[in-house]
Design a protein around this motif. Structure first.
Motif, PDB file in Angstrom:
ATOM      1  N   LYS A 198      46.169  45.741  42.777  1.00 26.63           N
ATOM      2  CA  LYS A 198      45.738  45.965  41.505  1.00 26.63           C
ATOM      3  C   LYS A 198      44.177  45.746  41.287  1.00 26.63           C
ATOM      4  O   LYS A 198      43.453  46.466  40.816  1.00 26.63           O
ATOM      5  CB  LYS A 198      46.482  45.052  40.574  1.00 26.63           C
ATOM      6  N   GLN A 232      42.371  48.308  43.148  1.00 32.99           N
ATOM      7  CA  GLN A 232      42.493  49.646  42.523  1.00 32.99           C
ATOM      8  C   GLN A 232      41.429  49.636  41.215  1.00 32.99           C
ATOM      9  O   GLN A 232      40.817  50.846  40.809  1.00 32.99           O
ATOM     10  CB  GLN A 232      43.904  50.196  41.921  1.00 32.99           C
ATOM     11  N   MET A 233      41.173  48.439  40.727  1.00 32.98           N
ATOM     12  CA  MET A 233      40.245  48.446  39.496  1.00 32.98           C
ATOM     13  C   MET A 233      38.989  48.965  39.934  1.00 32.98           C
ATOM     14  O   MET A 233      38.267  49.569  39.280  1.00 32.98           O
ATOM     15  CB  MET A 233      40.299  46.937  38.793  1.00 32.98           C
ATOM     16  N   SER A 265      38.158  50.540  42.567  1.00 30.90           N
ATOM     17  CA  SER A 265      38.183  52.067  43.078  1.00 30.90           C
ATOM     18  C   SER A 265      38.169  53.050  41.999  1.00 30.90           C
ATOM     19  O   SER A 265      37.577  53.974  41.848  1.00 30.90           O
ATOM     20  CB  SER A 265      39.442  52.415  43.747  1.00 30.90           C
ATOM     21  N   ASP A 266      38.734  52.547  40.752  1.00 27.88           N
ATOM     22  CA  ASP A 266      38.620  53.273  39.179  1.00 27.88           C
ATOM     23  C   ASP A 266      37.322  53.285  38.513  1.00 27.88           C
ATOM     24  O   ASP A 266      37.339  53.906  37.541  1.00 27.88           O
ATOM     25  CB  ASP A 266      39.905  52.824  38.538  1.00 27.88           C
ATOM     26  N   GLY A 267      36.593  52.485  39.003  1.00 27.03           N
ATOM     27  CA  GLY A 267      35.134  52.292  38.310  1.00 27.03           C
ATOM     28  C   GLY A 267      35.044  51.472  37.332  1.00 27.03           C
ATOM     29  O   GLY A 267      34.205  51.612  36.430  1.00 27.03           O
ATOM     30  N   ALA A 268      35.877  50.212  37.508  1.00 29.81           N
ATOM     31  CA  ALA A 268      35.873  49.416  36.246  1.00 29.81           C
ATOM     32  C   ALA A 268      35.038  48.414  36.599  1.00 29.81           C
ATOM     33  O   ALA A 268      34.683  47.385  35.718  1.00 29.81           O
ATOM     34  CB  ALA A 268      37.528  48.622  36.287  1.00 29.81           C
ATOM     35  N   ARG A 293      27.417  51.743  38.208  1.00 33.27           N
ATOM     36  CA  ARG A 293      28.756  51.695  38.607  1.00 33.27           C
ATOM     37  C   ARG A 293      28.897  51.394  40.310  1.00 33.27           C
ATOM     38  O   ARG A 293      28.163  51.891  40.881  1.00 33.27           O
ATOM     39  CB  ARG A 293      29.262  52.854  38.370  1.00 33.27           C
ATOM     40  N   ASP A 343      32.005  51.417  42.470  1.00 35.81           N
ATOM     41  CA  ASP A 343      33.304  51.873  42.724  1.00 35.81           C
ATOM     42  C   ASP A 343      33.887  51.915  44.170  1.00 35.81           C
ATOM     43  O   ASP A 343      34.786  52.708  44.402  1.00 35.81           O
ATOM     44  CB  ASP A 343      33.687  53.082  41.917  1.00 35.81           C
TER      45      ASP A 343
END
Length: 480
Positions: A427, A430-431, A433-436, A443, A445
């Motif tokens: 999780k 993935q955060m 990777s999603d650019g969070a 950014r 990512d």
């Protein structure tokens, strides 16, 4: 500039003796030359009225004519009192200090009285209930911090705003505890109390409003006006002070001082009031209202102070430029014209914030406020690099601060996990990777991206990490 600095006086009364403050490159003396023409004194009062700094005068029929002649005759002494009921003054007090600064620039001597005694009594003016009693230890600590704040503002004014071609008046900082500590209650009432009439004291607005309230008023609060009146009388007898400045809510206390002095010596004295500073909805700014804009940097950072003025509604800007800055009125008009011609640049807001921040926090405080503003609102990496650890922590005060030992090859995902900024496992990966995640406003990512010094880690060893929209983390990398 050196000659101007040599004429500055910050004279502190402590236990009846004087001690001189020393500041780097600033030489403080008790002497002051006085040169002031009649037209200059006329211009002083007129300018203060045009700026809106002077609201009322007392006595009404004498202040305009007799006060003007008094100011024209010689250097006068003007005082304002500040009760140390907190460990910092606030913007509501700043306007009275600015009034003193204007008089000092015109060659008059000014006194700031810290109420080491009266703070233990409590001024009922503008209060709906009695102030919580403060211990002598707390009051003494507050006196020390407020004295330092007032001294700093006067030094900043002379460094950055005073016309060096003119000799300023002296500045004296006193603690009224010094002239009350040897009194006993019987002696004080016998000496001072006989000059006060109950009918007059009861008629004061501050008393009437409290007597009509459910809580009423204690004897302690009721006697406050006697003490403030005695302060004025003491300063009149010892320092030749004939003018008192205070907020509009102090008019009743000023009147009590005028009446007391008139009965004791027959000398004519004067009171001038400055307007109360209110919020955009008309509420008074101050400790009691819970919306104080503090002057001490440890209670409100230079950045927060700067932002308070920068965020003022458009309707306040012109009046605040006149009230809180020393810009000539013609220059205020010019700044407002530029604002009207190009409102989007908010030039008047920026000028207001810069001028007042420099007065209260000095040039260094203003530069810090500007760095923080650029870093937070303009995503400036350069501003982040120039910030100290303390500035970054102050700016992102809710952000956790972590110190980590730098290990070459550390990746984005590893840095995030070391400080628990993301969940463990897929999780968190993935955060990222999603650019969070964002590093220094950029950014980030790519979870396996290796952190690169001078790219991800600033030259000051700091890294600002953001996860989502509002979750900030400050990382100080050691041994980079």
């Amino acid at each position: 500039m050196a000659a101007s600095m040599a004429r500055t006086c910050l004279y502190v009364q402590q236990r009846g003796s004087s001690s001189f403050l020393r500041r780097t490159h600033i030489y403080l003396t008790i002497k002051s030359e006085f040169y002031c023409s009649s037209s200059a004194q006329n211009g002083l009062l007129l300018s203060l009225h045009k700026r809106g700094i002077l609201k009322d005068s007392f006595p009404d029929n004498a202040a305009q004519d007799q006060l003007l002649r008094l100011l024209q005759s010689s250097a006068q002494t003007v005082y304002c009192g500040f009760d140390p009921t907190a460990d910092s003054l606030h913007v509501g007090n700043l306007l009275a200090i600015i009034g003193l600064l204007h008089f000092r620039s015109a060659g008059h001597h000014v006194i700031a009285v810290l109420g080491g005694a009266t703070a233990q009594i409590g001024d009922p003016s503008g209060k709906t209930s009695e102030r919580e009693r403060l211990s002598a230890e707390v009051v003494n600590a507050n006196v020390r911090t407020i004295r330092e704040s007032i001294q700093r503002i006067f030094i900043n004014h002379e460094l950055h705003f005073h016309d060096s071609s003119k000799a300023p008046g002296t500045v004296t900082v006193l603690n009224n505890l010094n002239w009350y500590k040897n009194w006993d209650v019987v002696g004080f009432l016998s000496e001072a109390g006989r000059h006060f009439r109950m009918g007059t004291m009861l008629s004061r607005h501050s008393v009437q409003s409290r007597l009509k309230s459910a809580e009423g008023m204690s004897l302690t609060e009721f006697t406050y006006q006697v003490f403030q009146a005695y302060d004025f009388c003491y300063l009149n007898q010892v320092y030749g002070c004939r003018i008192q400045i205070g907020g509009t809510d102090q008019l009743g206390n000023i009147m009590s001082g005028h009446d007391y002095i008139h009965k004791v010596s027959g000398e004519e004295v004067y009171g001038l009031t400055v307007p109360l500073v209110t919020s955009s909805v008309g509420d008074k700014l101050g400790k009691t209202a819970g919306n104080a804009v503090w002057l001490n940097g440890d209670k409100m950072s230079p950045f927060e102070f700067y932002q308070f003025f920068l965020r003022q509604p458009d309707a306040n800007i012109e009046s605040y430029l006149k009230l809180f800055t020393f810009l000539p009125l013609a220059e205020v008009e010019s700044v407002m014209k530029q604002q009207r011609d190009d409102p989007g640049k908010r030039l008047a807001h920026k000028r207001l914030a810069a001028e007042v921040t420099k007065l209260v926090h000095g040039k260094e405080g203003l530069e810090s406020a500007k760095r923080c503003t650029k870093a937070l609102y303009h995503s400036s990496v350069q501003a982040l690099e120039e910030m100290s650890d303390e500035e970054l922590q102050e700016l992102f005060r809710e952000a956790p601060f972590h110190e980590l030992l730098w290990e070459p090859g550390t990746t984005v995902i590893e840095a995030c996990r070391k400080i628990n900024a993301i969940p463990d496992g897929p999780k968190g990966y993935q955060m990222v990777s999603d650019g969070a995640t964002w590093i220094n406003h950029q950014r980030a990512d790519k979870p396996e991206q290796v952190l690169i010094p001078k790219v991800h880690i600033l030259t000051n060893g700091l890294m600002l990490l953001r996860v989502g929209k509002k979750n900030f983390y400050i990382i100080k990398w050691l041994s980079v």
